[in-house]
Scaffold this motif. Structure first.
Motif, PDB file in Angstrom:
ATOM      1  N   MET A  82      31.037 -28.632 -18.602  1.00 27.42           N
ATOM      2  CA  MET A  82      30.975 -29.283 -17.304  1.00 27.42           C
ATOM      3  C   MET A  82      32.317 -29.930 -16.959  1.00 27.42           C
ATOM      4  O   MET A  82      32.758 -29.869 -15.816  1.00 27.42           O
ATOM      5  CB  MET A  82      29.850 -30.315 -17.280  1.00 27.42           C
ATOM      6  CG  MET A  82      28.455 -29.715 -17.335  1.00 27.42           C
ATOM      7  SD  MET A  82      27.148 -30.955 -17.500  1.00 27.42           S
ATOM      8  CE  MET A  82      27.084 -31.560 -15.846  1.00 27.42           C
ATOM      9  N   ILE A  83      32.924 -30.542 -17.957  1.00 26.90           N
ATOM     10  CA  ILE A  83      34.218 -31.187 -17.724  1.00 26.90           C
ATOM     11  C   ILE A  83      35.264 -30.143 -17.356  1.00 26.90           C
ATOM     12  O   ILE A  83      36.053 -30.338 -16.423  1.00 26.90           O
ATOM     13  CB  ILE A  83      34.653 -32.003 -18.962  1.00 26.90           C
ATOM     14  CG1 ILE A  83      33.693 -33.169 -19.197  1.00 26.90           C
ATOM     15  CG2 ILE A  83      36.083 -32.498 -18.815  1.00 26.90           C
ATOM     16  CD1 ILE A  83      33.869 -33.867 -20.535  1.00 26.90           C
ATOM     17  N   ALA A  84      35.274 -29.020 -18.059  1.00 23.34           N
ATOM     18  CA  ALA A  84      36.251 -27.960 -17.786  1.00 23.34           C
ATOM     19  C   ALA A  84      36.053 -27.386 -16.384  1.00 23.34           C
ATOM     20  O   ALA A  84      37.030 -27.121 -15.667  1.00 23.34           O
ATOM     21  CB  ALA A  84      36.150 -26.864 -18.843  1.00 23.34           C
ATOM     22  N   ARG A  85      34.805 -27.203 -15.974  1.00 26.48           N
ATOM     23  CA  ARG A  85      34.533 -26.689 -14.616  1.00 26.48           C
ATOM     24  C   ARG A  85      34.974 -27.698 -13.565  1.00 26.48           C
ATOM     25  O   ARG A  85      35.532 -27.338 -12.534  1.00 26.48           O
ATOM     26  CB  ARG A  85      33.057 -26.347 -14.458  1.00 26.48           C
ATOM     27  CG  ARG A  85      32.669 -25.042 -15.124  1.00 26.48           C
ATOM     28  CD  ARG A  85      31.302 -24.563 -14.676  1.00 26.48           C
ATOM     29  NE  ARG A  85      30.256 -25.562 -14.850  1.00 26.48           N
ATOM     30  CZ  ARG A  85      29.414 -25.606 -15.869  1.00 26.48           C
ATOM     31  NH1 ARG A  85      29.480 -24.713 -16.819  1.00 26.48           N
ATOM     32  NH2 ARG A  85      28.501 -26.546 -15.949  1.00 26.48           N
ATOM     33  N   ALA A  86      34.724 -28.990 -13.807  1.00 23.21           N
ATOM     34  CA  ALA A  86      35.144 -30.026 -12.862  1.00 23.21           C
ATOM     35  C   ALA A  86      36.659 -30.036 -12.738  1.00 23.21           C
ATOM     36  O   ALA A  86      37.208 -30.105 -11.631  1.00 23.21           O
ATOM     37  CB  ALA A  86      34.630 -31.398 -13.302  1.00 23.21           C
ATOM     38  N   ARG A  87      37.362 -29.950 -13.864  1.00 25.74           N
ATOM     39  CA  ARG A  87      38.829 -29.936 -13.838  1.00 25.74           C
ATOM     40  C   ARG A  87      39.343 -28.723 -13.067  1.00 25.74           C
ATOM     41  O   ARG A  87      40.261 -28.839 -12.263  1.00 25.74           O
ATOM     42  CB  ARG A  87      39.390 -29.951 -15.252  1.00 25.74           C
ATOM     43  CG  ARG A  87      40.905 -29.946 -15.289  1.00 25.74           C
ATOM     44  CD  ARG A  87      41.428 -30.047 -16.718  1.00 25.74           C
ATOM     45  NE  ARG A  87      42.850 -29.895 -16.798  1.00 25.74           N
ATOM     46  CZ  ARG A  87      43.746 -30.845 -16.571  1.00 25.74           C
ATOM     47  NH1 ARG A  87      43.351 -32.056 -16.234  1.00 25.74           N
ATOM     48  NH2 ARG A  87      45.033 -30.600 -16.663  1.00 25.74           N
ATOM     49  N   ALA A  88      38.754 -27.559 -13.305  1.00 28.32           N
ATOM     50  CA  ALA A  88      39.168 -26.348 -12.594  1.00 28.32           C
ATOM     51  C   ALA A  88      38.959 -26.508 -11.087  1.00 28.32           C
ATOM     52  O   ALA A  88      39.797 -26.076 -10.287  1.00 28.32           O
ATOM     53  CB  ALA A  88      38.411 -25.133 -13.128  1.00 28.32           C
ATOM     54  N   SER A  89      37.867 -27.150 -10.676  1.00 20.78           N
ATOM     55  CA  SER A  89      37.606 -27.377  -9.244  1.00 20.78           C
ATOM     56  C   SER A  89      38.630 -28.327  -8.641  1.00 20.78           C
ATOM     57  O   SER A  89      39.089 -28.128  -7.517  1.00 20.78           O
ATOM     58  CB  SER A  89      36.200 -27.961  -9.045  1.00 20.78           C
ATOM     59  OG  SER A  89      35.227 -27.021  -9.412  1.00 20.78           O
ATOM     60  N   ILE A  90      38.997 -29.362  -9.376  1.00 20.25           N
ATOM     61  CA  ILE A  90      40.006 -30.309  -8.886  1.00 20.25           C
ATOM     62  C   ILE A  90      41.354 -29.606  -8.748  1.00 20.25           C
ATOM     63  O   ILE A  90      42.067 -29.794  -7.756  1.00 20.25           O
ATOM     64  CB  ILE A  90      40.100 -31.535  -9.820  1.00 20.25           C
ATOM     65  CG1 ILE A  90      38.818 -32.361  -9.733  1.00 20.25           C
ATOM     66  CG2 ILE A  90      41.309 -32.392  -9.484  1.00 20.25           C
ATOM     67  CD1 ILE A  90      38.672 -33.419 -10.795  1.00 20.25           C
ATOM     68  N   ILE A  91      41.700 -28.760  -9.711  1.00 23.87           N
ATOM     69  CA  ILE A  91      42.966 -28.019  -9.646  1.00 23.87           C
ATOM     70  C   ILE A  91      42.968 -27.058  -8.469  1.00 23.87           C
ATOM     71  O   ILE A  91      43.976 -26.922  -7.766  1.00 23.87           O
ATOM     72  CB  ILE A  91      43.239 -27.299 -10.985  1.00 23.87           C
ATOM     73  CG1 ILE A  91      43.585 -28.344 -12.051  1.00 23.87           C
ATOM     74  CG2 ILE A  91      44.352 -26.262 -10.842  1.00 23.87           C
ATOM     75  CD1 ILE A  91      43.653 -27.799 -13.460  1.00 23.87           C
ATOM     76  N   ARG A  92      41.845 -26.403  -8.208  1.00 20.80           N
ATOM     77  CA  ARG A  92      41.767 -25.515  -7.031  1.00 20.80           C
ATOM     78  C   ARG A  92      41.987 -26.305  -5.741  1.00 20.80           C
ATOM     79  O   ARG A  92      42.615 -25.824  -4.811  1.00 20.80           O
ATOM     80  CB  ARG A  92      40.419 -24.803  -6.978  1.00 20.80           C
ATOM     81  CG  ARG A  92      40.341 -23.563  -7.830  1.00 20.80           C
ATOM     82  CD  ARG A  92      39.117 -22.720  -7.510  1.00 20.80           C
ATOM     83  NE  ARG A  92      37.859 -23.430  -7.679  1.00 20.80           N
ATOM     84  CZ  ARG A  92      37.225 -23.587  -8.826  1.00 20.80           C
ATOM     85  NH1 ARG A  92      37.723 -23.099  -9.940  1.00 20.80           N
ATOM     86  NH2 ARG A  92      36.081 -24.233  -8.881  1.00 20.80           N
ATOM     87  N   PRO A  97      47.982 -30.545 -11.946  1.00 24.46           N
ATOM     88  CA  PRO A  97      48.476 -31.919 -11.998  1.00 24.46           C
ATOM     89  C   PRO A  97      49.839 -32.005 -12.690  1.00 24.46           C
ATOM     90  O   PRO A  97      50.045 -31.398 -13.733  1.00 24.46           O
ATOM     91  CB  PRO A  97      47.418 -32.669 -12.800  1.00 24.46           C
ATOM     92  CG  PRO A  97      46.620 -31.637 -13.486  1.00 24.46           C
ATOM     93  CD  PRO A  97      46.797 -30.348 -12.752  1.00 24.46           C
ATOM     94  N   PRO A  98      50.764 -32.730 -12.102  1.00 28.74           N
ATOM     95  CA  PRO A  98      52.072 -32.912 -12.730  1.00 28.74           C
ATOM     96  C   PRO A  98      51.970 -33.904 -13.880  1.00 28.74           C
ATOM     97  O   PRO A  98      51.021 -34.672 -13.967  1.00 28.74           O
ATOM     98  CB  PRO A  98      52.928 -33.478 -11.602  1.00 28.74           C
ATOM     99  CG  PRO A  98      51.949 -34.146 -10.698  1.00 28.74           C
ATOM    100  CD  PRO A  98      50.656 -33.382 -10.812  1.00 28.74           C
ATOM    101  N   SER A  99      52.956 -33.901 -14.743  1.00 31.99           N
ATOM    102  CA  SER A  99      52.920 -34.811 -15.884  1.00 31.99           C
ATOM    103  C   SER A  99      53.676 -36.107 -15.618  1.00 31.99           C
ATOM    104  O   SER A  99      53.555 -37.053 -16.372  1.00 31.99           O
ATOM    105  CB  SER A  99      53.520 -34.134 -17.113  1.00 31.99           C
ATOM    106  OG  SER A  99      54.868 -33.780 -16.856  1.00 31.99           O
ATOM    107  N   HIS A 100      54.453 -36.190 -14.541  1.00 34.80           N
ATOM    108  CA  HIS A 100      55.313 -37.354 -14.349  1.00 34.80           C
ATOM    109  C   HIS A 100      54.970 -38.201 -13.121  1.00 34.80           C
ATOM    110  O   HIS A 100      55.648 -39.172 -12.865  1.00 34.80           O
ATOM    111  CB  HIS A 100      56.775 -36.907 -14.277  1.00 34.80           C
ATOM    112  CG  HIS A 100      57.046 -35.927 -13.181  1.00 34.80           C
ATOM    113  ND1 HIS A 100      56.672 -34.607 -13.275  1.00 34.80           N
ATOM    114  CD2 HIS A 100      57.613 -36.075 -11.979  1.00 34.80           C
ATOM    115  CE1 HIS A 100      57.022 -33.982 -12.164  1.00 34.80           C
ATOM    116  NE2 HIS A 100      57.582 -34.852 -11.365  1.00 34.80           N
ATOM    117  N   PHE A 101      53.942 -37.849 -12.347  1.00 35.71           N
ATOM    118  CA  PHE A 101      53.498 -38.706 -11.247  1.00 35.71           C
ATOM    119  C   PHE A 101      52.065 -38.344 -10.892  1.00 35.71           C
ATOM    120  O   PHE A 101      51.542 -37.319 -11.333  1.00 35.71           O
ATOM    121  CB  PHE A 101      54.416 -38.602 -10.019  1.00 35.71           C
ATOM    122  CG  PHE A 101      54.451 -37.240  -9.379  1.00 35.71           C
ATOM    123  CD1 PHE A 101      53.555 -36.890  -8.387  1.00 35.71           C
ATOM    124  CD2 PHE A 101      55.405 -36.307  -9.755  1.00 35.71           C
ATOM    125  CE1 PHE A 101      53.596 -35.642  -7.795  1.00 35.71           C
ATOM    126  CE2 PHE A 101      55.453 -35.053  -9.172  1.00 35.71           C
ATOM    127  CZ  PHE A 101      54.537 -34.721  -8.195  1.00 35.71           C
TER     128      PHE A 101
END
Length: 77
Positions: A1-11, A16-20
């Motif tokens: 579920m966490i992986a699917r949520a992350r993929a949806s946020i990325i879409r 996500p950048p690493s510095h801001f």
């Protein structure tokens, strides 16, 4: 579920950048485990300091990355 949520946020907002923080704007439904924290300088804190950890679902209705403004600063560690 966490992986699917992350993929949806990325879409919705891009990788996500690493510095801001990347700010996305729009309408979404976010599902997760809620708990009440206390205010300790976190960015974007809710008035009652509730947080979701972990986010288990994210359904974007109309989200996209917001343009960066001069007020968006890098993460300091």
């Amino acid at each position: 579920m966490i992986a699917r949520a992350r993929a949806s946020i990325i879409r919705a907002g891009g990788t996500p950048p690493s510095h801001f923080f990347r700010i996305i704007r729009g309408l979404a439904t976010v599902t997760g485990v809620g708990f009440f924290d206390f205010w300790h300088g976190q960015r974007g804190v809710a008035p009652n300091a509730i947080e979701l950890h972990p986010v288990l679902g994210f359904h974007a209705v109309s989200c996209r990355e917001a343009p960066r403004s001069s007020g968006d600063s890098p993460i300091t560690r």
